[in-house]
Design a protein around this motif. Structure first.
Motif, mmCIF file in Angstrom:
data_model
loop_
_atom_site.group_PDB
_atom_site.id
_atom_site.type_symbol
_atom_site.label_atom_id
_atom_site.label_comp_id
_atom_site.label_asym_id
_atom_site.label_seq_id
_atom_site.Cartn_x
_atom_site.Cartn_y
_atom_site.Cartn_z
ATOM 1 N N LYS A 165 79.084 72.943 49.815
ATOM 2 C CA LYS A 165 79.789 72.454 48.629
ATOM 3 C C LYS A 165 78.800 71.872 47.623
ATOM 4 N N ILE A 166 77.841 71.073 48.105
ATOM 5 C CA ILE A 166 76.859 70.451 47.208
ATOM 6 C C ILE A 166 75.986 71.512 46.546
ATOM 7 N N ARG A 167 75.547 72.521 47.342
ATOM 8 C CA ARG A 167 74.731 73.580 46.742
ATOM 9 C C ARG A 167 75.501 74.337 45.673
ATOM 10 N N ALA A 168 76.781 74.616 45.956
ATOM 11 C CA ALA A 168 77.602 75.327 44.979
ATOM 12 C C ALA A 168 77.804 74.482 43.719
ATOM 13 N N MET A 169 77.990 73.167 43.906
ATOM 14 C CA MET A 169 78.145 72.277 42.749
ATOM 15 C C MET A 169 76.888 72.297 41.886
ATOM 16 N N LYS A 170 75.722 72.273 42.532
ATOM 17 C CA LYS A 170 74.461 72.308 41.782
ATOM 18 C C LYS A 170 74.317 73.609 41.004
ATOM 19 N N GLU A 171 74.708 74.737 41.651
ATOM 20 C CA GLU A 171 74.654 76.020 40.953
ATOM 21 C C GLU A 171 75.598 76.018 39.758
ATOM 22 N N ALA A 172 76.803 75.444 39.955
ATOM 23 C CA ALA A 172 77.780 75.393 38.873
ATOM 24 C C ALA A 172 77.267 74.529 37.717
ATOM 25 N N ILE A 173 76.598 73.427 38.053
ATOM 26 C CA ILE A 173 76.050 72.535 37.017
ATOM 27 C C ILE A 173 74.957 73.240 36.228
ATOM 28 N N LYS A 174 74.134 74.057 36.922
ATOM 29 C CA LYS A 174 73.101 74.823 36.220
ATOM 30 C C LYS A 174 73.722 75.761 35.193
ATOM 31 N N ALA A 175 74.843 76.409 35.616
ATOM 32 C CA ALA A 175 75.498 77.353 34.715
ATOM 33 C C ALA A 175 76.275 76.645 33.618
ATOM 34 N N ASP A 176 76.902 75.512 33.979
ATOM 35 C CA ASP A 176 77.719 74.764 33.020
ATOM 36 C C ASP A 176 77.601 73.282 33.359
ATOM 37 N N PRO A 177 76.762 72.526 32.630
ATOM 38 C CA PRO A 177 76.536 71.112 32.946
ATOM 39 C C PRO A 177 77.806 70.271 32.962
ATOM 40 N N ALA A 178 78.851 70.752 32.297
ATOM 41 C CA ALA A 178 80.084 69.958 32.232
ATOM 42 C C ALA A 178 81.012 70.226 33.410
ATOM 43 N N SER A 179 80.634 71.143 34.294
ATOM 44 C CA SER A 179 81.537 71.517 35.393
ATOM 45 C C SER A 179 81.740 70.392 36.396
ATOM 46 N N HIS A 180 80.712 69.542 36.607
ATOM 47 C CA HIS A 180 80.817 68.422 37.535
ATOM 48 C C HIS A 180 80.045 67.233 36.963
ATOM 49 N N THR A 181 80.547 66.035 37.219
ATOM 50 C CA THR A 181 79.839 64.836 36.762
ATOM 51 C C THR A 181 78.748 64.472 37.748
ATOM 52 N N LYS A 182 77.747 63.753 37.266
ATOM 53 C CA LYS A 182 76.665 63.294 38.134
ATOM 54 C C LYS A 182 77.210 62.377 39.218
ATOM 55 N N GLU A 183 78.215 61.567 38.843
ATOM 56 C CA GLU A 183 78.788 60.630 39.815
ATOM 57 C C GLU A 183 79.450 61.366 40.976
ATOM 58 N N SER A 184 80.180 62.448 40.667
ATOM 59 C CA SER A 184 80.858 63.192 41.743
ATOM 60 C C SER A 184 79.839 63.851 42.667
ATOM 61 N N LEU A 185 78.745 64.368 42.075
ATOM 62 C CA LEU A 185 77.704 64.979 42.900
ATOM 63 C C LEU A 185 77.017 63.928 43.766
ATOM 64 N N ASP A 186 76.702 62.776 43.170
ATOM 65 C CA ASP A 186 76.054 61.700 43.931
ATOM 66 C C ASP A 186 76.935 61.229 45.082
ATOM 67 N N ALA A 187 78.240 61.185 44.843
ATOM 68 C CA ALA A 187 79.171 60.746 45.892
ATOM 69 C C ALA A 187 79.158 61.710 47.077
ATOM 70 N N GLU A 188 79.136 63.019 46.775
ATOM 71 C CA GLU A 188 79.097 64.008 47.853
ATOM 72 C C GLU A 188 77.776 63.918 48.623
ATOM 73 N N VAL A 189 76.674 63.716 47.901
ATOM 74 C CA VAL A 189 75.360 63.585 48.552
ATOM 75 C C VAL A 189 75.328 62.356 49.456
ATOM 76 N N ALA A 190 75.915 61.254 48.974
ATOM 77 C CA ALA A 190 75.959 60.032 49.785
ATOM 78 C C ALA A 190 76.771 60.250 51.059
ATOM 79 N N THR A 191 77.892 60.974 50.921
ATOM 80 C CA THR A 191 78.717 61.285 52.100
ATOM 81 C C THR A 191 77.931 62.132 53.093
#
Length: 671
Positions: A165-191
């Motif tokens: 999920k995190i890798r896919a989120m990073k790929e999505a952010i590369k394609a569209d920076p607005a697809s996920h917030t930094k906070e949501s990504l950080d939360a998943e990484v912390a989990t």
């Protein structure tokens, strides 16, 4: 069950075993209520499972009156149990399940006897019927932690899913920076970090518990010291005893025979490969499943998880700097390598498996795909599997790519989207839509359009509903089905738009074999990968197509269909000396027969009775016994007995030693 009493919730659980998985916890404490001690239980966790007929109750508030008979189901054979008893039962259940699963995985001839032996070896016994107090008096009780053992497999599964999920989120952010917030990504990484820490801590505690168990009583020491090494293979791997090897050799023999019929040449490569071969693009499961490490020379290596990159490396090794292949094209190679992936073991999936690979390099048209599909269906027919038993789903990544592009999917998003869409049959449309939106950040309308297109049941339907579909790709599919019909295996094939295969390197036609009963995982899969060699540095694009056909699932299917033939040991002779003074003469006979091409088991020790020799030969699977005895030897003869002929007047012959090399195979033509 939940009962509401006086506005408060009262929980009632029923079952012999209480199983709490993942991050669940439970605790108990004795509290005084109205001068009387009561045990208060607390449970927390995502999954709470109970089984069978044991009853257990827990009150949300300790001040409630004792649970009434209307709220706790009565049972004549069960009662509320203590934490220690529940824990004991759960541990015994786990031991039994592990032992039984290991036995059934080996497909023994007598499953009941094998299970009984395994349970005896594990020393699985019923929990003591004594009360906790009585047990405490009888022997010092082991301290029971209120913290349950972690489910390592479950946590590993969560880590794997969350990592994807995190890798896919990073790929999505590369394609569209607005697809996920930094906070949501950080939360998943912390989990993810928390899960890894929990797994690490739990593994240490489990290891400490095992060490403590080794220091236990005499019974524990007897179990530990029975053998100095583990007798089971490493989790997810297999032992091949002689009877298993006969089956494996039969299967591989059919693989090799079919490859020979299609004029393919066999090749091989080291099981240890460069790690960088497999780190092509994000989003592929394979990159997270490698047995990879840094060797003593400082090189990043891995046990190969698949063979195709090794083939690409070897082809590249015989390619000039200008990109011209130095070999005669087309290259038609096959192999049966052992591959390794660290993944959850289940039916038809191990952490090691053998895989029949066939690849064609240098053919641009779909005639190459047709040849490979012809090989697969020829194998099916050879082992007795018809088009009613198995099918092959066919699609095109080229067509899929054009459709996704028309829906606004970028080149960077393409591979992750394909990985998700490939799960359509496994997890269903709703779950796929949720991943497309939640993980990859696609809009609901886009996700719906993709799923609707993937539901097309024919090339014609795909052509009519899919806006922006690649016309050349559609024509290739139509040509493939026409050639398959002409070849005579068209009834095995069907179009399925949802099949895209999980590997990122596929570029054109893709296919996947399945059992029509729907009981098993994919039997085999493959497709066109024209850009893989250029991805590794070739200056020219080299057309390639191939498939991988694992041994685990096909063996499951052949077992279900009862298509594995009897495969007894193939021994022509047991050569036995009548007495010790005839042993050197028997060795001469064994040598003569082997030189003549016979399979000979030389009896090393002279038996006291001839009947013992015949009994051994029967049990070993030999067809004949060559008995070297004084009277016959004095006449230049050897007595041959055929163990497969029942007629006592016709089942033995005295054969001249000089004639034995030329006549042994025809002594009993019908045998």
């Amino acid at each position: 069950k939940i009962h509401v009493m006086s506005g408060l919730q009262e929980w009632v659980f029923e079952g012999t075993f209480l199983k709490i998985s993942r991050s669940s916890t439970y605790s108990e404490q004795v509290v005084a209520v109205g001068g009387t001690n009561h045990t208060e239980w607390t449970f927390a966790g995502e999954n709470l499972k109970v089984y069978r007929n044991e009853s257990f109750s827990d009150k949300a508030e300790s001040s409630l009156a004792p649970v009434s008979s209307t709220s706790t189901p009565a049972s004549s054979s069960s009662s509320t149990e203590s934490a220690a008893e529940y824990l004991s039962k759960h541990q015994i259940q786990t031991l039994m399940e592990d032992a039984i699963n290991n036995v059934l995985a080996s497909r023994p001839n007598d499953p009941i006897a094998a299970i009984a032996a395994a349970l005896t070896q594990k020393k699985v016994a019923a929990p003591s019927s004594k009360s906790p107090a009585a047990a405490e008096k009888a022997a010092p009780a082991a301290e029971v932690s209120s913290e349950p053992a972690i489910d390592v497999a479950a946590i590993e599964g969560e880590i794997k899913v969350l990592g994807e999920k995190i890798r896919a989120m990073k790929e999505a952010i590369k394609a569209d920076p607005a697809s996920h917030t930094k906070e949501s990504l950080d939360a998943e990484v912390a989990t993810l970090k928390a899960l890894k820490e929990k797994l690490k801590t739990g593994s240490k505690k489990e290891g400490a518990a095992k060490e403590e168990a080794k220091k236990g009583g005499k019974e524990d020491k007897a179990v530990v010291n029975k053998f100095l090494i583990p007798v089971e293979p490493v989790t997810g791997t297999r032992d091949f005893y002689p009877e298993d090897m006969r089956v494996r050799n039969w299967l591989f023999g059919n693989f090799r025979a079919v490859a020979g019929l299609f004029a393919f040449q066999e090749y091989d490569a080291p099981v240890l490969e460069h790690e960088e071969l497999y780190k092509r693009k994000a989003g592929e499961e394979i990159t997270q499943q490698m047995y990879n490490f840094v060797d003593k020379g400082g090189f990043a290596v891995t046990l190969r998880p698949e063979m195709t990159p090794s083939l690409a490396r070897m082809v590249l090794g015989r390619t000039s700097e200008s990109g011209d292949t130095k070999m005669l094209l087309p290259v038609k190679w096959f192999s049966i390598p052992q591959c390794w992936r660290f993944e959850t073991t289940q039916r038809g999936r191990k952490r090691e498996h053998y895989q029949w690979n066939m690849d064609i390099v240098g053919v641009k048209g779909v005639s190459a795909e047709v040849e490979l599909l012809g090989a697969v269906t020829t194998f099916f027919a050879r082992v007795g599997l018809t088009a009613q038993d198995v099918g092959i789903k066919v699609n095109s990544r080229k067509v899929m790519g054009s459709i996704l592009k028309a829906q606004g999917i970028s080149d960077t998003q393409f591979a992750p989207v394909c990985v998700v869409v490939d799960k359509l049959d496994k997890i269903g449309a709703d779950a796929v839509k949720e991943e497309l939106m939640g993980v990859l950040g696609l809009k609901a309308a886009t996700a719906d359009a993709i799923i609707a297109t993937m539901s097309a049941k024919s090339v014609e339907e795909m052509r009519s509903i899919a806006a922006g579909a690649d016309q050349e790709g559609l024509e290739e599919l139509e040509e493939l089905f026409a050639q398959a019909k002409a070849y005579g295996f068209g009834d095995y094939l069907l179009f399925d738009a949802s099949v895209v295969r999980g590997l990122a390197y596929y570029t054109g036609v893709v296919f996947e074999c399945f059992d029509r009963a729907g009981e098993l995982r994919a039997i085999c899969g493959g497709g066109r990968y024209d850009r893989l060699i250029s991805l590794y540095g070739s200056k020219q694009e080299v057309p390639c197509v191939g498939f991988g056909f694992g041994d685990c699932v096909i063996m499951e299917l052949l077992t279900i269909k009862k298509l594995i033939p009897p495969l007894p040991p193939a021994i022509d002779f047991v050569v036995a000396a009548f007495s010790k003074d005839m042993q050197d003469k028997a060795l001469q006979v064994a040598s003569i027969l082997r030189e003549a091409g016979a399979s000979v088991d030389m009896q090393g020790e002279v038996k006291r009775k001839v009947a013992q020799t015949f009994d051994y030969a029967n049990r070993a699977g030999a067809r004949m016994v060559a008995l070297v005895a004084p009277d016959e030897w004095a006449k230049g003869m050897v007595r041959i007995k055929n163990l497969r002929v029942e007629d006592k007047e016709a089942n033995q012959k005295d054969v001249p030693l000089a004639d034995l090399p030329a006549t042994w195979a025809t002594l009993w033509p019908a045998a």
